[in-house]
Design a protein around this motif. Structure first.
Motif, PDB file in Angstrom:
ATOM      1  N   ALA A  18     -73.223  21.459  52.972  1.00  0.00           N
ATOM      2  CA  ALA A  18     -73.513  22.580  53.895  1.00  0.00           C
ATOM      3  C   ALA A  18     -72.606  23.757  53.598  1.00  0.00           C
ATOM      4  N   VAL A  21     -73.779  25.523  50.537  1.00  0.00           N
ATOM      5  CA  VAL A  21     -74.971  26.362  50.752  1.00  0.00           C
ATOM      6  C   VAL A  21     -74.575  27.696  51.391  1.00  0.00           C
ATOM      7  N   LEU A  22     -73.669  27.583  52.338  1.00  0.00           N
ATOM      8  CA  LEU A  22     -73.309  28.796  53.071  1.00  0.00           C
ATOM      9  C   LEU A  22     -72.400  29.712  52.266  1.00  0.00           C
ATOM     10  N   ILE A  23     -71.559  29.137  51.446  1.00  0.00           N
ATOM     11  CA  ILE A  23     -70.527  29.950  50.816  1.00  0.00           C
ATOM     12  C   ILE A  23     -70.947  30.467  49.453  1.00  0.00           C
ATOM     13  N   ARG A  25     -72.867  31.809  46.068  1.00  0.00           N
ATOM     14  CA  ARG A  25     -73.938  32.779  45.859  1.00  0.00           C
ATOM     15  C   ARG A  25     -74.888  32.332  44.771  1.00  0.00           C
ATOM     16  N   MET A  37     -76.637  17.490  50.201  1.00  0.00           N
ATOM     17  CA  MET A  37     -76.923  17.212  51.616  1.00  0.00           C
ATOM     18  C   MET A  37     -78.020  16.171  51.750  1.00  0.00           C
ATOM     19  N   VAL A  91     -78.180  34.528  45.119  1.00  0.00           N
ATOM     20  CA  VAL A  91     -79.193  34.531  46.192  1.00  0.00           C
ATOM     21  C   VAL A  91     -79.146  35.838  46.969  1.00  0.00           C
ATOM     22  N   ASP A  92     -77.997  36.497  46.993  1.00  0.00           N
ATOM     23  CA  ASP A  92     -77.913  37.734  47.761  1.00  0.00           C
ATOM     24  C   ASP A  92     -78.726  38.859  47.116  1.00  0.00           C
ATOM     25  N   ALA A  94     -81.547  38.521  45.777  1.00  0.00           N
ATOM     26  CA  ALA A  94     -82.974  38.345  46.068  1.00  0.00           C
ATOM     27  C   ALA A  94     -83.210  38.451  47.568  1.00  0.00           C
ATOM     28  N   SER A  95     -82.805  39.613  48.143  1.00  0.00           N
ATOM     29  CA  SER A  95     -82.937  39.717  49.602  1.00  0.00           C
ATOM     30  C   SER A  95     -84.278  40.308  50.023  1.00  0.00           C
ATOM     31  N   LEU A  96     -85.020  40.843  49.088  1.00  0.00           N
ATOM     32  CA  LEU A  96     -86.332  41.395  49.442  1.00  0.00           C
ATOM     33  C   LEU A  96     -87.416  40.478  48.918  1.00  0.00           C
TER      34      LEU A  96
ATOM     35  N   ASN B 619     -82.649  40.006  57.464  1.00  0.00           N
ATOM     36  CA  ASN B 619     -82.170  40.874  56.402  1.00  0.00           C
ATOM     37  C   ASN B 619     -82.532  40.388  55.001  1.00  0.00           C
ATOM     38  N   GLY B 620     -83.124  39.218  54.892  1.00  0.00           N
ATOM     39  CA  GLY B 620     -83.551  38.744  53.579  1.00  0.00           C
ATOM     40  C   GLY B 620     -82.502  37.933  52.855  1.00  0.00           C
ATOM     41  N   TYR B 621     -81.274  37.858  53.386  1.00  0.00           N
ATOM     42  CA  TYR B 621     -80.253  37.070  52.695  1.00  0.00           C
ATOM     43  C   TYR B 621     -80.423  35.596  53.040  1.00  0.00           C
ATOM     44  N   ALA B 622     -80.664  34.797  52.016  1.00  0.00           N
ATOM     45  CA  ALA B 622     -80.963  33.381  52.232  1.00  0.00           C
ATOM     46  C   ALA B 622     -79.830  32.716  53.006  1.00  0.00           C
ATOM     47  N   ARG B 623     -78.576  33.140  52.690  1.00  0.00           N
ATOM     48  CA  ARG B 623     -77.453  32.426  53.290  1.00  0.00           C
ATOM     49  C   ARG B 623     -77.340  32.708  54.783  1.00  0.00           C
ATOM     50  N   VAL B 627     -77.285  30.025  57.776  1.00  0.00           N
ATOM     51  CA  VAL B 627     -76.332  29.928  58.887  1.00  0.00           C
ATOM     52  C   VAL B 627     -77.068  29.746  60.192  1.00  0.00           C
ATOM     53  N   PHE B 630     -78.288  26.292  60.462  1.00  0.00           N
ATOM     54  CA  PHE B 630     -77.212  25.346  60.802  1.00  0.00           C
ATOM     55  C   PHE B 630     -76.805  25.490  62.247  1.00  0.00           C
TER      56      PHE B 630
END
Lengths: 99, 646, 531
Positions: A18, A21-23, A25, A37, A91-92, A94-96, B619-623, B627, B630
């Protein structure tokens, strides 16, 4: 050995996944963490199966593995496509919902 | 005979319609058409008058029913006419003086390119005014009432290119509307009290209604009368109304329309007789106005405005008389008729003077005109003698009776009213003498007329030109003849009416009459009136006759300066009404925009803002999605555990 | 079954709308004539309705009734009473003038050639006819649901008329004007949709109540009124009040009543004069008409319960609208606020619950329609000449265009209810009707007539009198087409002012019926009551 220890291990693995995934990029790493996970869950299922003395948990673990495999196939393909077009696997970026 | 009553209104109305819609084709003949139709209306009136004289006093009322106008449930308004002695008196005055003024206007307005329209408006006025006096119910009277208001608005503002004229017209209409409000409330009260507002039934059963109701109706009628007749506190429009062409001032703002209030009160006599409080209000208004108008008249240098103050004051006399009840009704109407003659004559004379003096209105720039305008001088002079109540002339007979009746009211009230009326007579003598001396006597104080920026639409005299000295000359026949006729009226009408009390007997069946008990004998009153008259004339002569008059007005005392500003009436209205009104509307415009509309726009903005904020989550940010997943999962698990624990 | 006259009256303009919209791009003038023709045909049909209607006859006449959505008890039910006849006649009379007045309002701008897909002229006139069709059928519907559908549907063409067609002067690429216009159109739509949605809830509530008690739900006005009269249908006070409020809210927005009025100045200010007339003289009348037909008949007790509040709101509308009109700098917005004041009078008359008040209110709807049309259309002609809506940009017009000024004055005098012109009759009836039940309210409302004189005459003084302003020096007087618009309207104002009897004859019986529906009688005169 006390089966509960396996549960602790599963929880630990899940937490590591987890956090990853969160931290992280990098899409590949995120992906691996997702797998971590999933596998932590698998471990928990198998452990419960052993503790309760029936096979249900093991069966679900197999299902999870199959689904995870399918997911990896599709997910990796997408990541590769994104990497090809953007030269980045973050991943950041690819935000659109477009390339 | 009753079938031709409608023609009294129809003829001038036809004239107005034709002249106003006819277009430029009628420019050359229009004024004749208007005059002929006014004259024929007078002829119809005369025929009816002759017919009426042929019948006995109690059988003189004629009715004509045309059609049902507004029938809704118990509310019935008809277009129907009632011609009795009171109406007849007015009809003859209106159409008679009206016709004379039509004739006068042919000469006076000769050089105005919009003369056709002027005659159209005059005809419209005649139609409305006649309708006002021959209506058989209050609602139809109201139609005429507002109709004359409209005609007055159009005529005051006839020279619309002058902002002052347009403003004066608007002011007249709006102040009149305040009065009209009173009339409409009075009609509503009649409807809820009597179930009708036709003269016959209302006046017959007025005695059955409670005194409170009658007082309310009476006060509302008084408000209406104040508006139309320029009585305090709705007097402020009359002075400004002098912006209109002079024939208009003569016809509408002196002889006829402004006396409509007196007609209304006299007509509603039965209501006022049952409401002493309302009567008290009427006499108070009358007494205050007669002094107010007279004081204003003393200070004005503008000849028309001085005469306007005088009109106000004279109508104050009539209102005072009408407020006295049956003692005074007849005299109110009698003074109204004689005043119609001499005041119209005075105004026409003033118009003639202005005509000869390049439209100068400042009396300080007249002087010594009697040699140059003999006919105007004589007719104006006779009107002057009549208005101050010179023995034997019209004004003497009618004003004297009113003063007598005021004393006859009895008690302290009678003394106060009588004193006010006497004082008014003195001031009248003073300011009229002043007008006379400044205009026709003394040395010439003529000034060259400055060349106007805008080509003036006032009928230009032959010698009109920038910076020229005026060359006063007598006016054409079309103008002098009406003045001569009116001068005859000013001289003889009063005496004729008083011969054998003929006017009293003529009107008594309609208005009723009672003799009051005056604490003073008739002779005493007459002598007192004569005495104050002499005092007034003497003071005026001492001030304006013996020594030369400065062309520019001296600063004057505090009272003089206040009177020049119409005793601060406009200042008062401004401070009390106009300015707060402006702040109110401005405030409301702001309120409407920011609060009423703001609430709605605010709601819309709140939704917009909320959704703007919500959008940021997507906002499109996967992370960040991870969150929230979670977080959501954690909350779910926590909730489940919590539920289990409980 | 006889010829469905009422359906025809609504269908003809609808067909006209389709036909006009189908005219090819190049044939603009043909489209205009076609629209005028169809509006005149509608006028003829409306005249036929008025002739066939018997004033003393049944409550609803020329009725048509067909099953429509049987599952929900929705029926296609039409029928007219005297009030509806008067308003249909008003609509049918005004629309040809609106079309004629807007003859050039939708001509394509220079440099923008219309093509197959972009045909503004055809669209403009088609939309006007569409509005007419929907308004007419709203006046005819006696089924609540049917009424609701068209009450809402007319928002769509109105939205496009307001948002799509501005003053010519502003049209040429003026972004600010386009933004304002779009704001006005959206505001109009949102206000009315909000009202309509609340009404929809009440309509559904009504269905629930009827289906609970009558076995099968119905929306039929006549059926509901009959069942309530016969005691088969009862509502407890709370239900009735809530349903009443739901209906009333929608109508109060449409009317518009203070404080729901702010959409009107925007909508009237930004749209062209003919469209503004369509809004205030025709579409808004559906709101006040519906108060009279639906609110009072369906919910008599709740109407009485709400009367004090509504009377106060109406009085506020009268005074507030008039005061704001005095403070306006924009001619069209001034007329809009004047209309708000007048709608206050109409609502006041309706809820005074007297014969005079309600007859007066009905006449008021008709007369206000004509007088506002006259004033607004002349104002539109004026604005089209100078290209500004601001009062301050005019002055001395009377000197250069006397006929224009004269007709403007007559329109203004009608607006201030001068006796002799039609609005006086209705205004006085409303005042008397109100006064006989609520004297204080009557007196306050009378203040409105003074304020009316103020805003009309100030407007006239500032625009028409005084020295001629340079910008108006070359202003042409009214043209033949424009005279053809204003002349008949003024003639109508005069005729209805002097001889309103034909109208009162039609309206009175319907008002009597409504009064008995709400179980109200006129107060007796004091003297008679004392006996």
């Amino acid at each position: 050995m006390n089966p509960v220890n396996y549960l602790y291990l599963a929880a630990l693995l899940f937490s590591i996944g987890a956090a990853g995934v969160l931290i992280r990029r990098n899409a590949i790493v995120v992906f691996m963490c997702v797998e971590l996970m999933l596998n932590a869950c698998n471990l928990a299922f198998v452990t419960f199966s052993r503790m309760h003395g029936n096979l249900d948990g093991q069966i679900i673990a197999f299902f999870t593995m199959v689904v995870a495999a399918a997911e990896v196939v599709v997910g990796l393909a997408i990541i590769v496509m994104i990497f090809r077009s953007r030269h980045s696997a973050s991943v950041d970026d690819a935000s659109l919902m477009k390339l | 005979m009753e079938n031709i009553i409608g023609l009294l209104v129809a003829l001038p109305l036809l004239g107005a319609a034709v002249l106003l819609c006819g277009g430029r084709r009628l420019d050359r003949t229009g004024h004749w058409l208007g005059t002929i139709l006014a004259a024929s209306s007078f002829v119809v009136g005369a025929v009816l008058f002759a017919d009426m004289l042929g019948r006995s006093g109690d059988d003189r009322t004629l009715h004509q029913f045309l059609f049902s106008w507004i029938p809704v449930g118990g509310f019935r308004a008809d277009v129907a006419f009632q011609l009795d002695q009171l109406s007849m008196t007015f009809v003859l005055l209106i159409t008679g003086v009206g016709t004379l003024i039509h004739i006068y206007s042919i000469g006076y307005m000769e050089h105005d390119e919009r003369r056709r329209r002027f005659f159209g408006y005059l005809n419209l006025f005649l139609a409305a005014m006649v309708l006002l006096v021959i209506a058989d119910n209050y609602l139809l009277l109201y139609v005429g009432w507002e109709g004359v208001g409209l005609a007055s608005y159009l005529l005051i503002g006839f020279w619309q290119h002058k902002p002052s004229a347009a403003t004066a017209a608007k002011k007249a209409f709006i102040v009149n509307r305040v009065g009209d409000m009173g009339l409409s409330i009075a009609i509503m009260l009649m409807f809820t009290t009597f179930g009708t507002f036709a003269f016959g039934p209302v006046l017959k059963s007025a005695g059955d209604a409670s005194e409170g109701t009658l007082t309310a109706i009476g006060l509302m009628l008084l408000l209406a009368a104040c508006g139309k007749s320029a009585q305090v506190p709705l007097q402020s429009w009359l002075g400004d109304a002098m912006e209109g062409p002079t024939p208009v001032s003569a016809l509408i703002h002196a002889a006829t329309m402004v006396t409509a209030g007196v007609y209304l009160i006299t007509r509603s006599g039965a209501i006022f007789n049952g409401a002493p409080d309302a009567q008290l209000a009427v006499v108070t208004v009358g007494a205050v106005t007669l002094l107010f108008g007279a004081i204003v008249g003393c200070a004005k240098d503008d000849i028309k405005k001085a005469l306007a103050g005088s009109t106000m004051s004279q109508i104050g006399y009539m209102i005072l008389a009408a407020g006295l009840g049956p003692i005074g009704y007849v005299f109110a109407i009698m003074h109204l008729v004689t005043h119609g003659f001499f005041k119209a004559g005075l105004f026409l004379g003033a118009g003639s003077v202005m005509h000869g003096m390049n439209d100068e209105v400042d009396m300080r720039k007249f002087g010594g005109l009697r040699k140059y305008m003999p006919i105007t001088y004589v007719t104006f002079g006779l009107g002057y003698l009549a208005i101050i109540g010179f023995p034997g002339l019209s004004g003497f007979w009618s004003k004297d009776k009113i003063i007598e009746a005021a004393f006859a009211k009895g008690g302290t009230e009678g003394w106060i009213l009588g004193a006010a009326a006497l004082l008014g007579a003195a001031i009248t003598a003073y300011y009229m003498t002043r007008v006379m001396l400044l205009t026709f006597f003394g040395e010439k104080r003529w000034q060259p007329t400055p060349s106007p920026d805008e080509p003036s639409a006032e009928p230009a005299a032959d010698s009109a030109g920038g910076g020229e000295m005026p060359h006063p000359h007598e006016s054409p026949k079309s103008m002098t003849v009406p003045m001569i006729v009116l001068a005859f009226g000013s001289v003889f009408a009063g005496g004729l009416f008083s011969l054998n009390d003929s006017f009293l007997h003529w009107l008594e069946p309609v208005t009723g009459h009672s003799h009051g008990h005056s604490p003073l004998s008739a002779l005493t009153v007459t002598l007192a009136t004569m005495a104050v008259l002499v005092v007034g004339v003497a003071i005026a002569w001492a001030q304006y006759g013996r020594k030369p008059v400065p062309v520019t007005a001296p600063r004057g005392s505090l009272l003089t300066r206040a009177a020049r500003r119409d005793l601060l009436q406009d200042d008062f209205n401004h401070v009390a009404l106009v300015t707060p009104g402006q702040y109110l509307t401005r405030g409301l415009v702001y309120l409407d925009h920011s609060v009423v509309d703001g609430v709605v726009n605010g709601t819309a903005a709140a939704f917009g803002g909320l959704s703007g904020r919500m959008r940021k989550l997507q906002n499109g940010y996967a992370r960040s999605y991870a969150v929230s997943m979670f977080g959501g999962a954690a909350i779910l698990i926590a909730a489940t555990l919590l539920m289990r624990a409980v | 079954m006889s010829f469905p006259l009422l359906t025809a009256t609504a269908v003809v303009p609808a067909l006209g709308a389709i036909a006009t919209a189908a005219v090819p791009a190049a044939k603009r003038t043909a489209a205009k004539w076609l629209a005028l023709l169809f509006s005149l045909a509608t006028l003829a049909l409306a005249a036929l309705v008025a002739v066939r209607f018997e004033p003393g006859g049944d409550r609803y006449q020329l009725t048509e009734s067909r099953s429509w959505i049987a599952d929900f008890g929705v029926r296609y039910e039409l029928g007219v009473d005297g009030i509806a006849v008067a308003l249909i006649a008003l609509t049918a009379v005004l629309v040809p003038f609106v079309i004629l007045a807007g003859w050039h309002d939708a001509d394509p701008l220079e440099g923008k050639e219309p093509n197959r897909r972009w045909r503004p002229t055809q669209g403009f006139f088609a939309l006007i006819l569409m509005v007419e069709a929907m308004v007419v059928i709203s006046f005819e519907a006696t089924d609540v649901f049917l009424f609701y559908i068209f009450f809402e549907a007319m928002l769509i063409p109105m939205y496009f008329l307001i948002g799509g067609f501005g003053d010519r002067a502003h049209a040429a690429g003026d972004d600010e004007a386009a933004k304002q216009r779009s704001y006005a159109a959206v505001k109009f739509l949102l206000y009315n949709l909000a009202g309509g949605l609340i009404m929809l809830a009440a309509v559904i509530g009504l269905f629930v109540v009827t289906s609970d008690q009558l076995g099968s739900g119905t929306f039929s006005l006549q059926e509901i009124v009959r069942a309530r009269g016969a005691g088969e249908l009862t509502m407890d006070a709370t239900t009735e009040r809530l349903l009443f409020l739901g209906f009333f809210f929608a109508f109060a927005v449409k009317a518009p009543l203070w404080p729901l009025h702010t959409w009107l100045p925007n909508a009237m200010g930004e749209s062209t004069a003919p469209v503004a007339v369509l809004i205030t003289a025709v579409v808004d009348k559906v709101g006040t008409f519906a108060m009279l037909r639906f609110c009072l008949q369906l919910f008599p007790e709740a109407s009485k319960w709400a009367t004090p509040v509504i009377v106060v709101l109406a009085l506020i509308s009268i005074i507030y609208g008039a005061l704001l009109a005095v403070g306006q700098r924009d001619i069209k917005r001034l007329v809009a606020y004047a209309s708000i004041s007048h709608f206050g009078f109409i609502v006041l008359g309706i809820f005074a619950m007297t014969t005079q008040g309600q007859s007066g209110a009905t006449l008021y709807m008709v007369n206000h329609g004509i007088s506002t049309a006259a004033l607004m259309l002349v104002a539109g002609f004026l604005i089209s000449r100078r290209g500004s809506r601001l009062i301050a940009d005019y002055g001395g017009v009377q000197k250069v265009a006397p006929v224009l000024a004269g007709t403007f004055l007559v329109g203004g005098l009608a607006t201030l209810s001068l006796p002799g012109l039609a609005p006086f009759v209705s205004e006085f009836l409303v005042l008397v009707g109100t006064f006989s039940r609520y004297p204080a309210a009557g007196i306050v409302a009378t203040l409105g007539i003074v304020l009316a004189a103020l805003y009309v005459l100030v407007l006239y003084q500032r625009t028409m009198t005084g020295p001629v302003k340079e910008s108006v020096r070359a202003m042409p007087d009214l043209r033949i087409r424009e005279l053809a618009v204003v002349g008949p309207l003024i003639a109508l104002l005069l005729v209805l002012g002097v001889y309103p009897k034909p109208l009162t004859d039609i309206v009175n019986p319907a008002v009597q019926q409504t009064m008995s529906d709400v179980h109200q009688k006129d107060p007796k005169p004091e003297l008679e009551a004392a006996k």
